[in-house]
Design an enzyme around this catalytic site. Structure first.
Site, PDB file in Angstrom:
ATOM      1  N   SER A 158       0.793  -1.241   0.000  1.00  0.00           N
ATOM      2  CA  SER A 158       0.000   0.000   0.000  1.00  0.00           C
ATOM      3  C   SER A 158       0.818   1.280   0.000  1.00  0.00           C
ATOM      4  CB  SER A 158      -0.943   0.006   1.207  1.00  0.00           C
ATOM      5  OG  SER A 158      -2.073  -0.800   0.955  1.00  0.00           O
ATOM      6  N   LYS A 161       0.337   3.867  -2.753  1.00  0.00           N
ATOM      7  CA  LYS A 161      -0.690   4.916  -2.708  1.00  0.00           C
ATOM      8  C   LYS A 161      -0.070   6.307  -2.645  1.00  0.00           C
ATOM      9  CE  LYS A 161      -4.467   2.236  -0.561  1.00  0.00           C
ATOM     10  NZ  LYS A 161      -3.896   0.906  -0.311  1.00  0.00           N
ATOM     11  N   SER A 344      -5.671   3.859   4.308  1.00  0.00           N
ATOM     12  CA  SER A 344      -5.250   2.918   3.262  1.00  0.00           C
ATOM     13  C   SER A 344      -6.462   2.447   2.467  1.00  0.00           C
ATOM     14  CB  SER A 344      -4.503   1.718   3.863  1.00  0.00           C
ATOM     15  OG  SER A 344      -3.710   1.086   2.879  1.00  0.00           O
TER      16      SER A 344
END
Length: 509
Positions: A158, A161, A344
Protein backbone atom coordinates in the site's frame (compact mmCIF):
# COMPACT_ATOMS: atom_id res chain seq x y z
CA UNK A 1 16.12 13.30 23.05
CA UNK A 2 18.52 10.41 22.99
CA UNK A 3 18.39 6.67 22.98
CA UNK A 4 21.09 6.76 25.66
CA UNK A 5 19.00 8.91 27.95
CA UNK A 6 15.68 7.16 27.42
CA UNK A 7 12.69 8.50 25.54
CA UNK A 8 11.82 12.14 26.14
CA UNK A 9 9.96 13.70 23.24
CA UNK A 10 10.76 17.38 22.91
CA UNK A 11 7.77 19.70 22.64
CA UNK A 12 9.29 21.62 19.74
CA UNK A 13 9.95 18.40 17.89
CA UNK A 14 6.34 17.30 18.34
CA UNK A 15 4.90 20.65 17.24
CA UNK A 16 7.33 20.96 14.35
CA UNK A 17 6.28 17.58 13.08
CA UNK A 18 2.67 18.65 13.41
CA UNK A 19 3.28 21.86 11.54
CA UNK A 20 5.06 20.33 8.59
CA UNK A 21 2.34 17.77 8.11
CA UNK A 22 -0.46 20.22 8.83
CA UNK A 23 -1.97 18.06 11.57
CA UNK A 24 -3.62 19.59 14.62
CA UNK A 25 -2.78 17.41 17.58
CA UNK A 26 -4.42 19.37 20.39
CA UNK A 27 -7.75 17.77 19.57
CA UNK A 28 -8.46 14.30 18.32
CA UNK A 29 -11.42 15.74 16.43
CA UNK A 30 -9.47 18.39 14.55
CA UNK A 31 -10.39 17.64 10.95
CA UNK A 32 -8.79 20.65 9.29
CA UNK A 33 -9.97 22.24 6.05
CA UNK A 34 -7.65 24.24 3.71
CA UNK A 35 -6.22 26.32 2.35
CA UNK A 36 -2.55 26.25 3.32
CA UNK A 37 -0.81 29.25 4.83
CA UNK A 38 2.85 30.13 4.46
CA UNK A 39 3.85 28.11 7.52
CA UNK A 40 2.61 24.84 6.10
CA UNK A 41 -0.57 24.82 8.18
CA UNK A 42 -4.19 25.25 7.19
CA UNK A 43 -5.69 28.63 8.02
CA UNK A 44 -8.51 27.18 10.13
CA UNK A 45 -6.31 24.70 11.92
CA UNK A 46 -5.25 26.72 14.95
CA UNK A 47 -8.87 27.56 15.66
CA UNK A 48 -9.95 23.95 15.66
CA UNK A 49 -6.92 22.72 17.56
CA UNK A 50 -7.48 25.23 20.37
CA UNK A 51 -10.77 23.53 21.18
CA UNK A 52 -11.00 20.35 23.22
CA UNK A 53 -14.01 18.02 22.99
CA UNK A 54 -16.65 18.82 25.60
CA UNK A 55 -19.07 16.51 27.28
CA UNK A 56 -22.68 16.04 26.34
CA UNK A 57 -24.52 16.81 23.12
CA UNK A 58 -22.86 19.68 21.28
CA UNK A 59 -21.14 20.95 24.43
CA UNK A 60 -18.08 22.58 22.87
CA UNK A 61 -15.58 23.91 25.37
CA UNK A 62 -12.62 26.25 25.27
CA UNK A 63 -9.09 25.10 26.02
CA UNK A 64 -9.56 26.21 29.60
CA UNK A 65 -12.71 24.13 29.89
CA UNK A 66 -15.29 26.95 29.89
CA UNK A 67 -18.34 26.53 27.65
CA UNK A 68 -18.31 28.65 24.50
CA UNK A 69 -20.90 31.42 24.27
CA UNK A 70 -24.27 30.28 22.96
CA UNK A 71 -24.32 30.14 19.20
CA UNK A 72 -20.56 30.18 18.82
CA UNK A 73 -19.14 28.36 15.83
CA UNK A 74 -16.22 26.27 17.08
CA UNK A 75 -14.54 26.47 13.67
CA UNK A 76 -14.98 30.20 13.18
CA UNK A 77 -14.16 31.23 16.76
CA UNK A 78 -10.81 32.99 17.01
CA UNK A 79 -8.03 31.28 18.94
CA UNK A 80 -4.31 31.72 19.29
CA UNK A 81 -2.06 29.65 17.08
CA UNK A 82 -1.15 26.36 18.70
CA UNK A 83 1.23 24.89 16.13
CA UNK A 84 4.65 26.31 15.47
CA UNK A 85 5.97 26.03 11.91
CA UNK A 86 9.06 23.91 11.44
CA UNK A 87 12.28 25.87 11.72
CA UNK A 88 12.96 28.11 8.74
CA UNK A 89 14.38 26.16 5.88
CA UNK A 90 12.70 22.80 6.40
CA UNK A 91 10.59 23.34 3.30
CA UNK A 92 12.99 25.69 1.51
CA UNK A 93 14.10 25.44 -2.12
CA UNK A 94 16.80 22.85 -2.59
CA UNK A 95 19.11 24.44 -5.12
CA UNK A 96 21.77 27.14 -5.05
CA UNK A 97 21.86 29.69 -2.27
CA UNK A 98 18.40 28.69 -1.08
CA UNK A 99 19.60 25.25 -0.09
CA UNK A 100 22.65 26.60 1.71
CA UNK A 101 20.60 29.18 3.55
CA UNK A 102 18.05 26.51 4.48
CA UNK A 103 20.72 24.49 6.20
CA UNK A 104 22.23 27.44 8.03
CA UNK A 105 21.47 27.67 11.73
CA UNK A 106 19.79 24.28 11.88
CA UNK A 107 20.84 21.03 13.43
CA UNK A 108 23.25 18.90 11.45
CA UNK A 109 22.16 16.59 8.68
CA UNK A 110 22.56 12.98 9.83
CA UNK A 111 25.65 11.37 8.38
CA UNK A 112 25.56 8.23 6.29
CA UNK A 113 28.04 6.55 8.64
CA UNK A 114 25.96 7.29 11.74
CA UNK A 115 22.74 6.16 10.08
CA UNK A 116 24.40 2.98 8.92
CA UNK A 117 25.40 2.16 12.48
CA UNK A 118 21.91 2.98 13.77
CA UNK A 119 19.78 1.34 11.07
CA UNK A 120 21.61 -1.62 9.60
CA UNK A 121 21.37 -3.92 12.62
CA UNK A 122 17.58 -3.62 12.36
CA UNK A 123 17.53 -3.92 8.55
CA UNK A 124 19.54 -7.13 8.83
CA UNK A 125 17.42 -8.51 11.66
CA UNK A 126 15.37 -11.61 11.01
CA UNK A 127 12.07 -9.75 11.22
CA UNK A 128 12.47 -8.24 7.74
CA UNK A 129 13.92 -11.27 6.02
CA UNK A 130 16.73 -11.02 3.47
CA UNK A 131 17.08 -8.16 1.02
CA UNK A 132 15.28 -5.34 2.86
CA UNK A 133 15.95 -1.95 1.27
CA UNK A 134 15.98 1.58 2.68
CA UNK A 135 16.30 5.24 1.78
CA UNK A 136 16.54 8.29 4.06
CA UNK A 137 16.42 11.77 2.51
CA UNK A 138 16.97 15.20 4.04
CA UNK A 139 13.80 17.11 3.10
CA UNK A 140 15.49 20.52 3.15
CA UNK A 141 17.95 19.58 0.43
CA UNK A 142 16.33 16.56 -1.23
CA UNK A 143 19.60 14.65 -0.89
CA UNK A 144 19.70 11.00 0.14
CA UNK A 145 21.73 10.72 3.33
CA UNK A 146 21.44 6.95 3.64
CA UNK A 147 20.56 4.19 1.23
CA UNK A 148 20.58 0.41 1.27
CA UNK A 149 19.48 -1.12 -2.02
CA UNK A 150 17.61 2.14 -2.54
CA UNK A 151 17.40 1.69 -6.32
CA UNK A 152 16.20 -1.91 -6.14
CA UNK A 153 12.61 -2.39 -7.34
CA UNK A 154 10.46 -3.98 -4.64
CA UNK A 155 6.81 -4.90 -4.09
CA UNK A 156 5.48 -1.79 -2.31
CA UNK A 157 2.06 -3.01 -1.11
CA UNK A 158 0.00 0.00 0.00
CA UNK A 159 2.91 2.45 0.05
CA UNK A 160 2.28 2.73 -3.71
CA UNK A 161 -0.69 4.92 -2.71
CA UNK A 162 1.85 7.71 -2.14
CA UNK A 163 2.60 7.57 -5.88
CA UNK A 164 -1.09 7.31 -6.77
CA UNK A 165 -1.96 10.39 -4.74
CA UNK A 166 1.00 12.39 -6.00
CA UNK A 167 0.13 11.72 -9.63
CA UNK A 168 -3.52 12.66 -9.15
CA UNK A 169 -2.72 15.88 -7.28
CA UNK A 170 -0.13 16.91 -9.84
CA UNK A 171 -2.50 16.66 -12.82
CA UNK A 172 -5.85 17.59 -11.23
CA UNK A 173 -4.92 19.88 -8.34
CA UNK A 174 -6.04 19.68 -4.71
CA UNK A 175 -9.33 21.51 -5.33
CA UNK A 176 -10.64 19.13 -8.00
CA UNK A 177 -13.96 17.45 -7.20
CA UNK A 178 -15.47 14.40 -8.87
CA UNK A 179 -18.98 14.91 -10.21
CA UNK A 180 -21.91 12.52 -10.22
CA UNK A 181 -24.51 13.77 -12.66
CA UNK A 182 -28.11 13.15 -13.70
CA UNK A 183 -28.99 13.93 -17.31
CA UNK A 184 -32.30 13.87 -19.18
CA UNK A 185 -32.73 12.06 -22.47
CA UNK A 186 -35.29 13.91 -24.57
CA UNK A 187 -38.49 12.25 -25.78
CA UNK A 188 -39.35 12.18 -29.50
CA UNK A 189 -40.50 15.59 -30.64
CA UNK A 190 -38.77 17.13 -27.61
CA UNK A 191 -39.49 20.76 -26.82
CA UNK A 192 -37.67 22.89 -24.27
CA UNK A 193 -39.15 22.32 -20.83
CA UNK A 194 -41.06 19.19 -21.84
CA UNK A 195 -40.83 16.08 -19.62
CA UNK A 196 -37.88 13.87 -20.63
CA UNK A 197 -38.34 10.28 -21.77
CA UNK A 198 -35.59 8.93 -19.54
CA UNK A 199 -33.01 10.15 -17.05
CA UNK A 200 -29.53 8.69 -16.65
CA UNK A 201 -27.45 8.59 -13.48
CA UNK A 202 -23.91 9.17 -14.75
CA UNK A 203 -21.05 8.03 -12.56
CA UNK A 204 -17.94 10.18 -12.58
CA UNK A 205 -15.84 7.83 -10.47
CA UNK A 206 -16.53 9.05 -6.93
CA UNK A 207 -16.32 6.03 -4.59
CA UNK A 208 -17.22 8.22 -1.59
CA UNK A 209 -20.67 9.06 -2.97
CA UNK A 210 -23.00 8.04 -0.17
CA UNK A 211 -26.55 6.75 0.10
CA UNK A 212 -26.54 7.15 3.88
CA UNK A 213 -28.70 9.71 5.65
CA UNK A 214 -25.65 11.45 7.15
CA UNK A 215 -23.38 12.32 4.26
CA UNK A 216 -20.54 13.38 6.59
CA UNK A 217 -19.10 15.74 3.97
CA UNK A 218 -19.37 13.31 1.07
CA UNK A 219 -21.46 13.80 -2.05
CA UNK A 220 -24.97 12.61 -1.25
CA UNK A 221 -27.09 10.39 -3.49
CA UNK A 222 -30.13 11.58 -1.50
CA UNK A 223 -29.31 15.23 -2.23
CA UNK A 224 -28.88 14.39 -5.91
CA UNK A 225 -32.29 12.68 -5.91
CA UNK A 226 -33.92 15.67 -4.23
CA UNK A 227 -32.55 18.14 -6.79
CA UNK A 228 -33.46 15.83 -9.65
CA UNK A 229 -36.99 15.27 -8.37
CA UNK A 230 -37.55 19.00 -7.89
CA UNK A 231 -36.53 19.69 -11.49
CA UNK A 232 -38.60 16.84 -12.91
CA UNK A 233 -41.72 17.90 -11.06
CA UNK A 234 -41.34 21.44 -12.38
CA UNK A 235 -41.46 19.90 -15.84
CA UNK A 236 -44.53 17.89 -14.99
CA UNK A 237 -42.75 14.53 -14.83
CA UNK A 238 -44.04 12.34 -11.99
CA UNK A 239 -43.12 9.04 -13.64
CA UNK A 240 -39.79 8.45 -15.33
CA UNK A 241 -37.54 5.73 -16.66
CA UNK A 242 -34.08 5.49 -15.10
CA UNK A 243 -30.78 4.16 -16.40
CA UNK A 244 -27.22 4.38 -15.12
CA UNK A 245 -24.00 5.09 -16.99
CA UNK A 246 -20.56 3.75 -15.96
CA UNK A 247 -18.82 4.52 -19.26
CA UNK A 248 -16.33 6.94 -17.70
CA UNK A 249 -14.23 3.87 -16.88
CA UNK A 250 -13.05 1.33 -19.42
CA UNK A 251 -12.10 -2.32 -19.23
CA UNK A 252 -12.86 -4.87 -16.57
CA UNK A 253 -14.20 -3.89 -13.16
CA UNK A 254 -12.42 -6.90 -11.68
CA UNK A 255 -9.14 -6.29 -9.87
CA UNK A 256 -6.50 -9.00 -10.43
CA UNK A 257 -6.96 -10.19 -6.84
CA UNK A 258 -10.59 -11.04 -7.64
CA UNK A 259 -13.58 -10.52 -5.32
CA UNK A 260 -12.21 -9.30 -2.02
CA UNK A 261 -13.36 -7.54 1.14
CA UNK A 262 -10.57 -4.99 0.66
CA UNK A 263 -11.95 -3.62 -2.60
CA UNK A 264 -15.24 -3.31 -4.48
CA UNK A 265 -15.44 -3.91 -8.25
CA UNK A 266 -13.78 -0.89 -9.85
CA UNK A 267 -16.60 1.04 -11.49
CA UNK A 268 -17.40 4.70 -12.16
CA UNK A 269 -20.61 4.52 -10.13
CA UNK A 270 -20.94 3.22 -6.60
CA UNK A 271 -22.25 4.34 -3.24
CA UNK A 272 -20.34 3.95 0.01
CA UNK A 273 -17.61 1.98 -1.78
CA UNK A 274 -20.06 -0.86 -2.35
CA UNK A 275 -19.96 -1.71 1.37
CA UNK A 276 -22.73 -3.96 2.60
CA UNK A 277 -22.35 -2.89 6.23
CA UNK A 278 -22.14 0.47 8.00
CA UNK A 279 -18.34 0.72 7.97
CA UNK A 280 -16.45 3.58 6.36
CA UNK A 281 -12.95 2.07 6.24
CA UNK A 282 -11.16 -1.25 6.39
CA UNK A 283 -12.26 -4.62 5.06
CA UNK A 284 -16.00 -5.16 4.64
CA UNK A 285 -18.40 -7.32 2.61
CA UNK A 286 -18.74 -5.76 -0.84
CA UNK A 287 -21.48 -5.79 -3.40
CA UNK A 288 -20.67 -7.61 -6.64
CA UNK A 289 -22.77 -4.97 -8.51
CA UNK A 290 -22.18 -1.59 -6.85
CA UNK A 291 -23.35 0.46 -9.85
CA UNK A 292 -26.72 -1.30 -10.01
CA UNK A 293 -27.11 -0.97 -6.24
CA UNK A 294 -26.40 2.77 -6.36
CA UNK A 295 -28.93 3.27 -9.16
CA UNK A 296 -31.56 1.22 -7.32
CA UNK A 297 -31.04 3.34 -4.22
CA UNK A 298 -31.37 6.48 -6.33
CA UNK A 299 -34.70 5.20 -7.67
CA UNK A 300 -35.94 4.73 -4.10
CA UNK A 301 -34.90 8.24 -3.15
CA UNK A 302 -36.70 9.65 -6.20
CA UNK A 303 -39.87 7.80 -5.15
CA UNK A 304 -39.58 9.31 -1.67
CA UNK A 305 -39.57 12.71 -3.39
CA UNK A 306 -42.69 12.00 -5.42
CA UNK A 307 -41.15 10.76 -8.69
CA UNK A 308 -41.87 7.12 -9.55
CA UNK A 309 -39.36 5.11 -11.59
CA UNK A 310 -41.15 3.05 -14.22
CA UNK A 311 -39.76 -0.34 -15.23
CA UNK A 312 -36.39 -1.86 -14.44
CA UNK A 313 -33.34 0.29 -13.75
CA UNK A 314 -30.82 -0.67 -16.41
CA UNK A 315 -27.32 0.14 -17.66
CA UNK A 316 -27.05 2.56 -20.58
CA UNK A 317 -24.78 5.25 -21.97
CA UNK A 318 -26.01 8.83 -22.00
CA UNK A 319 -26.23 10.34 -25.48
CA UNK A 320 -24.71 13.63 -26.56
CA UNK A 321 -28.26 15.05 -26.70
CA UNK A 322 -28.76 14.57 -22.96
CA UNK A 323 -29.33 17.65 -20.81
CA UNK A 324 -27.92 17.98 -17.30
CA UNK A 325 -30.59 18.08 -14.61
CA UNK A 326 -28.51 17.99 -11.42
CA UNK A 327 -25.15 17.01 -10.04
CA UNK A 328 -23.25 16.59 -6.77
CA UNK A 329 -19.52 16.85 -6.21
CA UNK A 330 -17.15 14.91 -4.02
CA UNK A 331 -14.99 16.41 -1.31
CA UNK A 332 -11.89 18.11 -2.75
CA UNK A 333 -9.17 15.85 -4.09
CA UNK A 334 -6.95 16.98 -1.20
CA UNK A 335 -9.41 15.41 1.25
CA UNK A 336 -9.75 12.24 -0.82
CA UNK A 337 -5.98 11.80 -0.92
CA UNK A 338 -5.73 12.32 2.83
CA UNK A 339 -8.49 9.81 3.49
CA UNK A 340 -6.89 7.31 1.11
CA UNK A 341 -3.53 7.53 2.89
CA UNK A 342 -4.78 7.68 6.47
CA UNK A 343 -7.05 4.65 6.15
CA UNK A 344 -5.25 2.92 3.26
CA UNK A 345 -8.49 3.13 1.27
CA UNK A 346 -8.16 0.88 -1.77
CA UNK A 347 -11.37 2.05 -3.46
CA UNK A 348 -10.28 5.68 -3.40
CA UNK A 349 -6.83 4.68 -4.62
CA UNK A 350 -8.18 2.88 -7.68
CA UNK A 351 -10.52 5.78 -8.37
CA UNK A 352 -7.71 8.35 -8.18
CA UNK A 353 -5.55 6.32 -10.56
CA UNK A 354 -8.39 6.42 -13.08
CA UNK A 355 -9.00 10.13 -12.50
CA UNK A 356 -5.36 10.66 -13.46
CA UNK A 357 -5.99 8.76 -16.69
CA UNK A 358 -9.19 10.70 -17.42
CA UNK A 359 -7.39 14.01 -16.93
CA UNK A 360 -4.95 12.98 -19.66
CA UNK A 361 -7.73 11.91 -22.02
CA UNK A 362 -6.62 8.29 -21.72
CA UNK A 363 -8.68 5.16 -21.17
CA UNK A 364 -9.57 4.87 -17.52
CA UNK A 365 -8.64 1.23 -17.08
CA UNK A 366 -5.76 -0.48 -15.26
CA UNK A 367 -3.37 -0.03 -18.20
CA UNK A 368 -4.31 3.60 -18.83
CA UNK A 369 -4.04 4.46 -15.15
CA UNK A 370 -0.58 2.89 -14.95
CA UNK A 371 0.66 4.71 -18.02
CA UNK A 372 -0.60 8.14 -16.93
CA UNK A 373 0.56 7.71 -13.33
CA UNK A 374 4.06 7.01 -14.59
CA UNK A 375 3.94 9.98 -16.97
CA UNK A 376 2.73 12.33 -14.23
CA UNK A 377 5.53 11.30 -11.89
CA UNK A 378 8.06 11.57 -14.70
CA UNK A 379 6.98 15.16 -15.36
CA UNK A 380 7.80 15.91 -11.72
CA UNK A 381 11.32 14.68 -12.33
CA UNK A 382 10.95 11.68 -10.04
CA UNK A 383 13.07 8.51 -10.47
CA UNK A 384 10.55 6.10 -12.01
CA UNK A 385 13.08 3.69 -13.55
CA UNK A 386 12.11 0.15 -12.63
CA UNK A 387 8.72 1.24 -11.29
CA UNK A 388 5.40 -0.46 -12.14
CA UNK A 389 1.97 0.81 -11.17
CA UNK A 390 -0.14 -2.20 -12.07
CA UNK A 391 -2.88 -0.79 -9.87
CA UNK A 392 -3.44 2.29 -7.72
CA UNK A 393 -3.93 0.54 -4.40
CA UNK A 394 -0.94 -1.76 -4.01
CA UNK A 395 -3.02 -4.92 -3.83
CA UNK A 396 -1.44 -6.17 -7.07
CA UNK A 397 1.89 -7.94 -6.49
CA UNK A 398 3.00 -6.83 -9.94
CA UNK A 399 3.56 -3.32 -8.54
CA UNK A 400 7.20 -2.28 -8.16
CA UNK A 401 8.83 0.80 -6.66
CA UNK A 402 12.22 1.65 -5.24
CA UNK A 403 12.84 3.00 -1.77
CA UNK A 404 14.42 6.03 -3.46
CA UNK A 405 11.25 6.75 -5.43
CA UNK A 406 9.16 6.77 -2.27
CA UNK A 407 11.47 9.18 -0.44
CA UNK A 408 11.64 11.35 -3.58
CA UNK A 409 7.84 11.52 -3.64
CA UNK A 410 7.71 12.55 0.01
CA UNK A 411 10.48 15.11 -0.34
CA UNK A 412 8.79 16.60 -3.39
CA UNK A 413 5.56 16.95 -1.40
CA UNK A 414 7.50 18.92 1.24
CA UNK A 415 8.98 21.31 -1.34
CA UNK A 416 7.60 24.85 -1.37
CA UNK A 417 7.49 24.70 -5.17
CA UNK A 418 4.74 22.07 -4.97
CA UNK A 419 2.12 23.15 -2.40
CA UNK A 420 -0.48 21.18 -4.38
CA UNK A 421 1.22 17.99 -3.15
CA UNK A 422 1.01 18.84 0.57
CA UNK A 423 -1.93 16.42 1.19
CA UNK A 424 0.59 13.61 0.68
CA UNK A 425 2.16 14.68 3.98
CA UNK A 426 -1.02 15.62 5.83
CA UNK A 427 -2.68 12.34 4.96
CA UNK A 428 0.03 10.15 6.43
CA UNK A 429 -1.10 8.26 9.55
CA UNK A 430 0.37 9.55 12.81
CA UNK A 431 2.27 6.95 14.82
CA UNK A 432 0.20 5.84 17.78
CA UNK A 433 -2.65 8.22 16.95
CA UNK A 434 -4.42 7.79 13.63
CA UNK A 435 -5.30 5.57 10.71
CA UNK A 436 -3.30 2.43 10.12
CA UNK A 437 -0.70 3.48 12.73
CA UNK A 438 -3.18 4.06 15.54
CA UNK A 439 -2.47 0.68 17.13
CA UNK A 440 1.28 0.69 16.56
CA UNK A 441 4.25 2.29 18.35
CA UNK A 442 2.98 1.00 21.68
CA UNK A 443 6.15 -0.74 22.88
CA UNK A 444 9.06 1.02 24.57
CA UNK A 445 11.47 0.27 21.72
CA UNK A 446 9.37 2.30 19.27
CA UNK A 447 8.03 4.92 21.69
CA UNK A 448 10.33 7.65 20.37
CA UNK A 449 8.31 7.69 17.17
CA UNK A 450 4.91 8.18 18.79
CA UNK A 451 3.32 11.35 17.47
CA UNK A 452 6.46 12.23 15.52
CA UNK A 453 6.53 9.58 12.79
CA UNK A 454 4.00 10.03 9.99
CA UNK A 455 4.01 7.10 7.62
CA UNK A 456 2.11 5.02 5.10
CA UNK A 457 2.02 1.34 5.88
CA UNK A 458 2.07 -1.51 3.38
CA UNK A 459 1.13 -5.10 4.10
CA UNK A 460 0.67 -8.17 1.91
CA UNK A 461 1.49 -11.76 2.78
CA UNK A 462 5.29 -11.76 2.97
CA UNK A 463 5.52 -8.02 2.24
CA UNK A 464 5.86 -5.29 4.87
CA UNK A 465 6.72 -1.68 4.05
CA UNK A 466 6.74 1.73 5.70
CA UNK A 467 7.38 5.16 4.15
CA UNK A 468 6.91 8.60 5.63
CA UNK A 469 8.47 11.56 7.41
CA UNK A 470 9.97 12.23 10.82
CA UNK A 471 11.60 15.15 12.62
CA UNK A 472 14.88 14.00 14.10
CA UNK A 473 16.16 14.95 17.54
CA UNK A 474 18.45 17.44 15.78
CA UNK A 475 15.54 19.15 14.06
CA UNK A 476 15.90 17.81 10.54
CA UNK A 477 12.83 16.80 8.61
CA UNK A 478 13.66 13.42 7.10
CA UNK A 479 11.78 11.35 4.54
CA UNK A 480 12.28 7.60 4.83
CA UNK A 481 11.19 4.35 3.25
CA UNK A 482 11.83 0.77 4.30
CA UNK A 483 10.75 -2.12 2.05
CA UNK A 484 10.83 -5.83 2.85
CA UNK A 485 9.38 -8.49 0.56
CA UNK A 486 10.44 -11.76 2.16
CA UNK A 487 8.98 -11.55 5.66
CA UNK A 488 7.59 -14.57 7.47
CA UNK A 489 6.23 -12.99 10.66
CA UNK A 490 4.13 -9.85 10.00
CA UNK A 491 4.08 -8.84 13.67
CA UNK A 492 7.87 -9.00 13.93
CA UNK A 493 8.24 -7.20 10.61
CA UNK A 494 5.94 -4.35 11.64
CA UNK A 495 7.74 -4.02 14.96
CA UNK A 496 11.09 -3.79 13.19
CA UNK A 497 9.79 -1.16 10.76
CA UNK A 498 8.43 0.90 13.64
CA UNK A 499 11.76 0.68 15.44
CA UNK A 500 13.58 1.84 12.30
CA UNK A 501 11.42 4.96 12.01
CA UNK A 502 11.69 5.61 15.76
CA UNK A 503 15.46 5.32 15.49
CA UNK A 504 15.37 8.26 13.08
CA UNK A 505 13.18 10.24 15.50
CA UNK A 506 15.65 9.52 18.30
CA UNK A 507 18.68 10.22 16.15
CA UNK A 508 21.13 12.87 17.30
CA UNK A 509 23.55 11.84 14.58
Amino acid sequence: MSGRGGWRLKTWQFTAAAAVSGLALASAAAAAAGPWDSGGQRTAESRRAALTPGTGDGDHRTEAGSPLPAGSDPVASEAAAVLTPLEAGALAPRTGEGAREAAAGRGPVPTAAALKVALEPLLKAGGLGPGATASVVDAATGKEVYGRGAKTSMVPASTVKIATGTAALSVLGPDHRIRTTVVAEPAPGYEDGAPPEQIVLVGGGDPTLTARADAEGNASLRTLARHTADTLKKRGARTIRLAYDTSAYSGSTRHPIGPNENLAPVTALMADEGRLDTSTSGPAPRSPRPAQDAADAFARFLAERGVKVEGAVRAATATDRAEKLADVRSAPLSALVERMLTHSDNDIAEALARQTALAAGAKADFAGAERETRRALGRLGLPVDGARFADGSGLDRADRVTARLLTSLLARAAHTDHPELRPILTGLPVAGFSGTLAGRYTGPEAAAGTGVVRAKTGTLTGVNTLAGTVVSADGRLLAFSFLASATTDPTAAQSTLDRLASTLADCGC
